[in-house]
Scaffold this motif. Structure first.
Motif, short mmCIF file in Angstrom:
data_model
loop_
_atom_site.label_atom_id
_atom_site.label_comp_id
_atom_site.label_asym_id
_atom_site.label_seq_id
_atom_site.Cartn_x
_atom_site.Cartn_y
_atom_site.Cartn_z
N ASN A 65 -46.55 20.41 21.02
CA ASN A 65 -47.38 21.60 20.83
C ASN A 65 -46.58 22.89 21.03
O ASN A 65 -46.77 23.88 20.33
N LYS B 273 -48.93 10.70 23.28
CA LYS B 273 -49.46 9.56 24.06
C LYS B 273 -49.36 8.19 23.39
O LYS B 273 -48.42 7.47 23.65
N GLU C 46 -57.70 20.29 18.97
CA GLU C 46 -57.80 18.83 19.01
C GLU C 46 -58.79 18.51 17.89
O GLU C 46 -59.89 19.06 17.89
N ASP D 151 -53.97 18.89 16.49
CA ASP D 151 -53.49 18.10 17.64
C ASP D 151 -54.20 16.76 17.58
O ASP D 151 -55.39 16.65 17.90
N TYR E 279 -57.36 21.27 25.28
CA TYR E 279 -56.17 20.98 26.10
C TYR E 279 -55.02 20.58 25.19
O TYR E 279 -55.17 19.72 24.32
N HIS E 280 -53.87 21.24 25.42
CA HIS E 280 -52.71 20.94 24.57
C HIS E 280 -51.44 20.71 25.36
O HIS E 280 -50.38 20.54 24.76
N GLY E 281 -51.51 20.75 26.70
CA GLY E 281 -50.31 20.41 27.44
C GLY E 281 -50.10 21.24 28.68
O GLY E 281 -50.90 22.12 29.00
N ASN E 282 -48.99 20.94 29.37
CA ASN E 282 -48.83 21.47 30.72
C ASN E 282 -47.72 22.51 30.89
O ASN E 282 -47.40 22.89 32.01
N SER F 182 -43.13 14.48 24.42
CA SER F 182 -44.51 14.48 24.90
C SER F 182 -45.36 15.30 23.95
O SER F 182 -44.86 16.06 23.11
N GLY F 183 -46.66 15.16 24.12
CA GLY F 183 -47.59 15.98 23.36
C GLY F 183 -47.40 17.45 23.66
O GLY F 183 -47.45 18.31 22.77
N THR F 184 -47.17 17.73 24.91
CA THR F 184 -46.94 19.12 25.33
C THR F 184 -45.78 19.73 24.55
O THR F 184 -45.87 20.82 23.97
N VAL G 284 -53.22 14.06 19.20
CA VAL G 284 -52.77 13.23 20.32
C VAL G 284 -53.85 12.22 20.71
O VAL G 284 -53.56 11.05 20.96
N GLN G 285 -55.10 12.67 20.76
CA GLN G 285 -56.19 11.78 21.20
C GLN G 285 -56.77 10.94 20.06
O GLN G 285 -57.29 9.86 20.31
#
Ligand code: PLP
Length: 1021
Positions: free
Chosen positions: A684, A845, A782, A815, A707-710, A679-681, A817-818
């Motif tokens: 990171n 993603k 990001e 990052d 935002y970079h993850g959970n 995952s992106g999380t 990801v987006q």
């Protein structure tokens, strides 16, 4: 103040004791004032024209008094007595003329004509108010109710026929003549109905509507009883209907909602319901003939002609099926669609088990096969059914006999005729109204009961019925009903003709093969109908999921005729409410759901998704399905690999290096080493470990609202999470810098040095980390902040930041990801736009197109610093399957030229959005690149348009377009579709956005509530 206004202000003071400001209101003949009294109340002051008939004013006043007593909750205005208790006064005006004057309560709201959207919910409420008003008026009596020769009394509308010669256009004259003839045809039914007092003019200027943006609107007023008369109550409803349908995007649905609401408040008989449509059309005929006469009298008044236009548009709209209207409106009221409907149902139910077998075998044990949206993937492309697929539909259920469901939503109906609007995501008919019996071609069909042939045809259009027969049956009591058999061998056309008798059990046709039956796998489509009115021989075989109340009533479940229980063949899609309940029961409350009315999505294709009823949605939000939902190549590669094996990076497999080589081919040369995670999380998290291993420092600099993850560390570098109410707050080793947002931020677009100025903010963060003793491990951002509000930092920002970070000993993490993998159109990665080269790139993603996949790419030096003796292993990261999917995604982007599509579609969107920005005050900014776009919404005072954004997002969903909202104040629309989106879809987004923004108008938000507890009266909590 004019003399006249002063005179009437004076009258108000002396007669009603009111001190007030008066302003003129529109009025055709009379003088009307809006009264704003010093007591804080508003009123309407009506001064009737000189010579006005007192009894007609008295009629209105008494009716209002009567309604106020009978139904005090109804939104009709109260009449205010003067100081002596009189409701109507006689007074000489300032010119000496005798006038009648009366004072009314002023009701809140705007007129219905100006209210948007005109939702079915609002129209239903209007129906209720009108129904309840007519109920309240039922016992009202007044001598002036019977108005002889009154042109607006629908029962006397026959005068129109005598004036048709004034209409010059022959087609229009003929149309009006037809309407007048239909009206003559209902004269007996109409005169048999009791008359009562009716409002008689519920037009869209006599209805008031109230409700804040995003709230459900309500009817706040029904005004102007000046056209009251005695007539059957159904006339009142038909008149309201005649206005409701005009220029409504879904006129039949609007009328249905009105009638349903009326019936809920004031029960109608089926005979009354059948009169609505001819009366409605006659009312419009009266309107257009009346304004034609006025145009003759006032040849220089263009308004007279303009005002006719909507009525003509409606009357000449050939897409409205008037023949179906009685059934449609009866069904809306829960009334039987035909007078015989209940008897036919009883007959069929009582004879279940005694009808002749349709095939040579009993169907009781025949298996069911589902072709539903949820259960099947037929057809693979829900917008195109190739003949090869049609001929194989349901092949998974075998070659023996099997049954297809009634009430089953299916995506196999892809021809344009099944779509009800211009867009791919427009309303679509999906729900099967028949039972299918699949059996080998040539299987012989027997009539379930005796019949006469009603129609027999060969419909040899693409994916049509081929041979089709309609039989007319009668119950022993003489009640008719009909059955249809589609997809037959067309040889039947040579043997049967309309009127031929067919005996019970007679072999009358056989199943066609794909070359004969429209192109389908052999089966019979067996449909029952209680009436053919409005359908004749052209029955819809599938219905709109939002109109099933009508279709269930006209074409009920035919199971009884197959000697089967209804339940066996009746399909029930998964109940969305049950799933919603399951979410509440089994998951945490912070697993959030989008939309006030959440969507359940069960199928996808490219940039479209489908709910459980097959309603299509344009996906303009989801970036995970980068190359499109359900991409056949992704399906194939996944299935292929799962058939072989799926293992991990402890063993060699060519897919691992192939994927790595593909990624590296897209990146600058310095970036040489890949790490595969899930995952992106996770990527990171790993980036932080690498940065720290390489620099031996701990501190991280990152822009605000990122935002970079959970996970713990990913949240710690995500201000979007840790700074939210309930968040953990900022860690000691994290320093935030302002986002380089040149719309809202400290340095604006007109400042040529803004990139450097934003970058300079990093200096302080570096110093702080050094002072705290953390040192600088790195900078993570990001590349284009997404949750921060779809922001494109000014060019040159990142290189300047990277230079400072590197000078402080840190590494630079992008990052992507987006933003990565071609979404930006011009660039494959966001950092290319900036002219910067990161030390670590994080991907997530879209790289798995839905498969959980994250990738980190870095330099050889950093990878070596991390290689400190401790094994790096991620069980599923870099699995054989993941590697094959990841590589396939990147190949598809190249093979289908999706980066270029993102560039072209992005610029089409951006151009359209900029035009919208110029048109609508609530659009503060439009920004983005490729298919990474943001629309910032603002209130009239320039503050963040959070409420507007929520409204727009939900209304776009009503238009079947999925978009998101983002930004620190959640006031930025996020448009970020799969890269497959096409020009037609872009145009749909722009069209719908215009529609929705025009509903917003000059919305001003309620004052911000700073009360901790519920505080009655502040208007905000
Ligand atoms: C920029 C960015 N980085 C990282 C992540 C985390 O990715 P994942 O949810 O795959 O762990 C996201 C997710 O939205 C993201 O937008």
């Amino acid at each position: 103040m004019t003399d006249m206004t002063a005179f009437w202000a004076n009258t108000l003071r002396s007669h009603w004791g009111l001190e007030a400001k008066l302003s003129r209101l529109d009025g055709e003949y009379d003088l009307n004032f809006l009264v704003q009294a010093t007591n804080g109340q508003d009123y309407v002051f009506k001064i009737m024209r000189a010579g006005c008939a007192r009894e007609l004013v008295d009629l209105q006043i008494e009716a209002l008094e009567h309604i106020a007593t009978e139904a005090p909750g109804l939104p009709l205005p109260k009449v205010l007595p003067d100081l002596k208790g009189a409701l109507l006064i006689d007074i000489q005006d300032e010119t000496g003329e005798q006038r009648l004057a009366w004072l009314l309560e002023r009701l809140p709201g705007q007129c219905y004509a100006k209210a948007t959207p005109k939702s079915e919910d609002l129209i239903l409420k209007l129906g209720r108010v009108l129904g309840a008003t007519d109920r309240a008026l039922e016992q009202f009596r007044h001598n002036s109710l019977h108005r002889d020769g009154f042109k607006w009394d629908l029962t006397q509308a026959g005068w129109v026929a005598d004036k048709l010669n004034t209409v010059s256009d022959p087609d229009r004259r003929a149309l009006l003549a037809t309407i007048a003839t239909e009206f003559d045809g209902i004269a007996d039914q109409l005169s048999a109905l009791p008359k009562q007092a009716v409002h008689n003019d519920a037009n869209d200027y006599n209805i008031l509507v109230e409700g804040e943006l995003g709230q459900r609107k309500t009817i706040s007023g029904l005004i102007d009883l000046g056209d009251m008369c005695a007539a059957p109550r159904i006339c009142d409803l038909a008149i309201a209907g005649a206005y409701i349908v005009l220029d409504h995007p879904k006129p039949e649905r609007a009328l249905t909602a009105l009638v349903r609401g009326y019936h809920a408040a004031n029960r109608l008989s089926p005979e009354e319901v059948d009169l609505i449509w001819p009366l409605l059309r006659m009312r419009l005929a009266v309107s257009v003939v009346n304004s034609t006469l006025m145009a003759i009298e006032n040849p220089n008044d263009p308004y007279v002609t303009i005002s006719q236009a909507p009525a003509w548009r409606f009357l000449e709209n050939t897409s409205i099926n008037g023949g179906l209207m009685p059934a449609r409106l009866r069904a809306a009221c829960g009334l039987p669609v035909t007078d015989a409907a209940e008897r036919v149902h009883t007959y069929l139910s009582d004879h279940r088990g005694h009808f002749a077998q349709m095939f040579d075998q009993d169907l009781s044990d025949a298996p069911m096969g589902s072709l539903s949206v949820e259960n099947s993937a037929w057809p693979q492309n829900p917008f195109h059914m190739p003949l090869e697929e049609a001929a194989k539909v349901g092949e998974e259920f075998g070659e023996g006999l099997w049954l297809g469901y009634y009430n089953e939503p299916r995506l196999i109906y892809t021809e344009p005729g099944f779509r009800k609007g211009p867009w791919k995501a427009s309303d679509r008919r999906t729900v099967h109204l028949a039972v299918d019996v699949f059996a080998p071609a040539g299987a012989v069909l027997h009539a379930p009961m005796s019949a006469r042939v009603e129609a027999v045809e060969n419909r040899d259009n693409h994916l049509d019925y081929g041979g089709v027969v309609i039989l007319h049956h009668e119950t022993p009591e003489g009640d008719p009903f009909y059955t249809l058999y589609g997809h037959l061998d067309p040889e039947v056309c040579g043997r049967l003709k309309p009127g031929d008798p067919v005996a019970q059990g007679a072999a009358f046709a056989r199943l066609g093969d794909a070359s004969q039956n429209g192109g389908w796998a052999p089966h019979v489509h067996f449909q029952l109908a209680l009436t053919t009115d409005g359908m004749e021989a052209d029955w819809p075989g599938v219905g709109d999921p939002d109109e099933m109340e009508l279709w269930h009533a006209i074409c009920p479940n035919p199971a009884a005729l197959l000697n089967l229980p209804d339940d066996k063949v009746f399909y029930r899609p998964t109940d969305k409410q049950a799933i919603l309940q399951g979410r509440h029961d089994h998951f945490g409350g912070n697993l959030s759901l989008t939309y006030d009315d959440p969507v359940m999505l069960v199928r996808g294709w490219k940039h479209h998704l489908f709910d459980e009823w097959g309603r299509p949605y344009l996906d303009a939000y989801n970036n995970v399905p980068h190359v499109g939902h359900a991409h056949p190549r992704i399906q194939a590669v996944a299935a292929d690999q799962l058939k072989r094996m799926n293992s991990n990076t402890r063993y060699l497999h060519p897919a691992q290096t192939a994927f790595a080589e593909k990624i590296l081919s897209k990146l600058p040369d310095q970036l040489k080493v890949c790490f595969f995670v899930n995952s992106g999380t996770e990527a990171n998290e790993l980036a932080l470990r690498l940065a720290r291993a390489h620099t031996k420092a701990k501190g991280i600099v990152t822009p605000d609202h990122g935002y970079h993850g959970n996970t713990n560390a990913a949240v710690a570098i995500s201000a979007y999470k840790f700074n939210k109410p309930g968040g953990n707050g900022q860690a000691d080793w994290v320093e935030l810098v302002e986002v380089a947002d040149d719309f809202r931020g400290s340095f604006k677009r007109d400042d040529p040095d803004r990139a450097a100025k934003f970058a300079d903010l990093v200096d302080r963060a570096i110093t702080t980390l050094q002072e705290k003793g953390h040192g600088v491990a790195g900078f993570i951002a990001e590349t284009f902040p997404s949750v921060g509000g779809q922001i494109i930092p000014p060019k040159g920002y990142l290189p300047a930041v990277y230079e400072k970070i590197r000078a402080a000993g840190g590494v630079c993490i992008a990052d992507e990801v987006q933003t990565g993998l071609g979404r930006l159109g011009e660039h494959y990665f966001g950092f290319e736009h900036q002219g910067a080269v990161p030390d670590i790139v994080v991907l997530g993603k879209p790289i798995g197109n839905g498969h959980p996949l994250g990738v980190l790419v870095t330099t050889r030096e950093i990878a070596e610093s991390f290689d400190n003796g401790i094994e790096f292993f991620s069980t599923f990261g870099g699995s054989t399957l993941s590697c094959r999917i990841g590589k396939e995604v990147l190949d598809i982007v190249d093979d289908e030229d999706l980066q270029d599509n993102a560039r072209r579609m992005g610029s089409r969107l951006l151009d359209g959005l900029r035009q919208i920005e110029a048109q609508f005050g609530c659009v503060g900014d439009v920004r983005g690149m490729g298919l990474f776009l943001g629309v910032e919404l603002v209130n009239p005072d320039g503050t963040d348009g959070t409420e507007i954004c929520k409204y727009v997002k939900n209304r776009m969903r009503d238009h079947r377009i999925l978009i998101g909202s983002e930004g620190p104040k959640d006031n930025i629309l996020k448009i970020r579709p799969p890269l497959t989106i096409g020009a037609e879809d872009v145009d749909m987004i722009l069209w719908a956005l215009r529609e929705v923004l025009s509903e917003v108008g000059e919305f001003t938000p309620a004052p911000v509530c700073d009360h901790d507890h519920h505080h009655a009266g502040c208007g905000c909590c």
